[in-house]
Write an enzyme that holds these catalytic residues in place. Sequence first.
Site, PDB file in Angstrom:
ATOM      1  N   ARG A  51       0.839  -1.202   0.000  1.00 40.68           N
ATOM      2  CA  ARG A  51       0.000   0.000   0.000  1.00 40.68           C
ATOM      3  C   ARG A  51       0.875   1.253   0.000  1.00 40.68           C
ATOM      4  NH1 ARG A  51      -1.365   1.638   4.582  1.00 40.68           N
ATOM      5  NH2 ARG A  51      -2.035  -0.369   5.405  1.00 40.68           N
ATOM      6  N   TYR A 103     -17.372  16.645 -14.377  1.00 40.44           N
ATOM      7  CA  TYR A 103     -17.756  15.243 -14.472  1.00 40.44           C
ATOM      8  C   TYR A 103     -18.874  14.933 -13.457  1.00 40.44           C
ATOM      9  CZ  TYR A 103     -17.217  10.174 -14.247  1.00 40.44           C
ATOM     10  OH  TYR A 103     -17.442   8.825 -14.261  1.00 40.44           O
ATOM     11  N   ASP A 175      -8.850  18.639 -13.428  1.00 42.49           N
ATOM     12  CA  ASP A 175      -9.158  17.324 -13.989  1.00 42.49           C
ATOM     13  C   ASP A 175      -8.789  17.390 -15.469  1.00 42.49           C
ATOM     14  OD1 ASP A 175     -10.311  15.104 -15.194  1.00 42.49           O
ATOM     15  OD2 ASP A 175     -12.093  15.123 -13.923  1.00 42.49           O
ATOM     16  N   LYS A 200      -9.475   6.363 -18.894  1.00 45.31           N
ATOM     17  CA  LYS A 200      -9.808   6.924 -20.191  1.00 45.31           C
ATOM     18  C   LYS A 200      -8.585   6.889 -21.114  1.00 45.31           C
ATOM     19  CE  LYS A 200     -13.542   7.445 -17.857  1.00 45.31           C
ATOM     20  NZ  LYS A 200     -13.909   8.660 -17.130  1.00 45.31           N
TER      21      LYS A 200
HETATM   22  C1  PLP Z   1     -14.329   9.034 -15.873  1.00 44.96           C
HETATM   23  C2  PLP Z   1     -13.996  10.366 -15.354  1.00 44.96           C
HETATM   24  C3  PLP Z   1     -13.752  10.577 -13.989  1.00 44.96           C
HETATM   25  C4  PLP Z   1     -13.874   9.465 -12.974  1.00 44.96           C
HETATM   26  O1  PLP Z   1     -12.920   8.473 -13.163  1.00 44.96           O
HETATM   27  P1  PLP Z   1     -13.158   6.931 -12.785  1.00 44.96           P
HETATM   28  O2  PLP Z   1     -11.903   6.294 -13.241  1.00 44.96           O
HETATM   29  O3  PLP Z   1     -14.376   6.474 -13.498  1.00 44.96           O
HETATM   30  O4  PLP Z   1     -13.347   6.872 -11.301  1.00 44.96           O
HETATM   31  C5  PLP Z   1     -13.431  11.855 -13.571  1.00 44.96           C
HETATM   32  N1  PLP Z   1     -13.345  12.887 -14.452  1.00 44.96           N
HETATM   33  C6  PLP Z   1     -13.573  12.721 -15.761  1.00 44.96           C
HETATM   34  C7  PLP Z   1     -13.477  13.896 -16.673  1.00 44.96           C
HETATM   35  C8  PLP Z   1     -13.914  11.465 -16.257  1.00 44.96           C
HETATM   36  O5  PLP Z   1     -14.165  11.321 -17.565  1.00 44.96           O
END
Ligand code: PLP
Length: 387
Positions: A51, A103, A175, A200
């Site tokens: 961890r 998001y 983000d 993504k």
């Molecule tokens: C998918 C996504 C998230 C969340 O990520 P996860 O891996 O699904 O927890 C946050 N911000 C954006 C812009 C996303 O597309």
Amino acid sequence: MNHADHGFRTRSIHVGSPRDPQTGAVVPPIYLASTYVQPGAGEWGEFDYARSGNPTRKNLENVIASLEGGYGGLAMASGMAATHAVTMLLSHGDHIVAGSDIYGGTYRLLHKICDRAGLTVTLVGTTDPARLTAALQPRTRLVWLESPGNPRLSITDLAACAEIAHRAGALVAVDNTFATPVATRPLELGADIVMHSSTKYFGGHSDVLGGALVAKSKELFERLYFIQNATGAVQAPWDSYLITRGIKTLSVRVREQSMTAMRLAEFLRGLPQVKQVLYPGLPEHPGHLLAARQMNGVFGAMLTFEVQGDYARAKRIAESTQLFQLAVSLGAVESLIEQPASMSHASYDPQARAAHGITDGLIRLSVGLEDFEDLRDDLRQAIEQPA
Ligand SMILES: *Cc1c(COP(=O)(O)O)cnc(C)c1O
């Protein structure tokens, strides 16, 4: 080898994959051990417990930090775990300002989890930095930005917002999932923390869930590392390996997919059934000039358009494509299609959807790596079918 002076693509490939000194393997092994033998009681090596640190995860953390240009990276179990870790920098009574085009899962985290920890949240349209200024409070400690926004692909001036937030003593986190460091490097524009859903574009193949943080400074990195270790939502070794592998082709994928998105945006714009196309690469997009500057000439592979007609019509189009698969998520080699009103943004109540411009006719595409002509023909047959 030190790769500090190497270019983005060289670093994408080499920083996370140092050759294995024991065998010469050009891809390092995946370390599965949960614990590590210590040199002596009370003495610590580089790794002790998985961890707290794992060599496979460390390789991923190093490459992410290198690509974003930060002091250090942290790989988390999901994008939401990464975002949650950032909010844990704050204390009861602190205030967060976030963009209104964020998001859906972040919206839910801020309004249904962070509020119970005593954090307050204000959402503002950050495309106008003046609105950010107006939303700041004496206890604003974090400004959360996302550009391009979701699902309207609004563009926020990250440098201008960072300056405003810093003057008020708040941290700036971005983000960067949609833009990727291929297009935008928020730390270079003044942000303190970059967050990614590695699920993504980093992973890029719809086969792994992950999240990442990169901190600009040593001090902030150490605070976030403490949270990662103390709360434990770390990225597992196999998943770390898959994401490190995905990152090797990040730049080529994102550039190629963005070029196809641009061509699809131009195609869709010419169809009578399409009311508007929201793509930052189009000159009529309100954020186009800013995006041209901030996104390094790469406008991203996310594209939203609005069709003439109602909810049912948009729903039917989204359900009628063959190559574009009906699914949430984004950023992979396979193209996806979805209707924000019924899918990615269904958790918003109807008033909130209206306030954020998420109309029933919107359709969001994640443009993949298939041939442009095939994607175009697929959209054409779905859109041109009789209403
Ligand atoms: C998918 C996504 C998230 C969340 O990520 P996860 O891996 O699904 O927890 C946050 N911000 C954006 C812009 C996303 O597309």
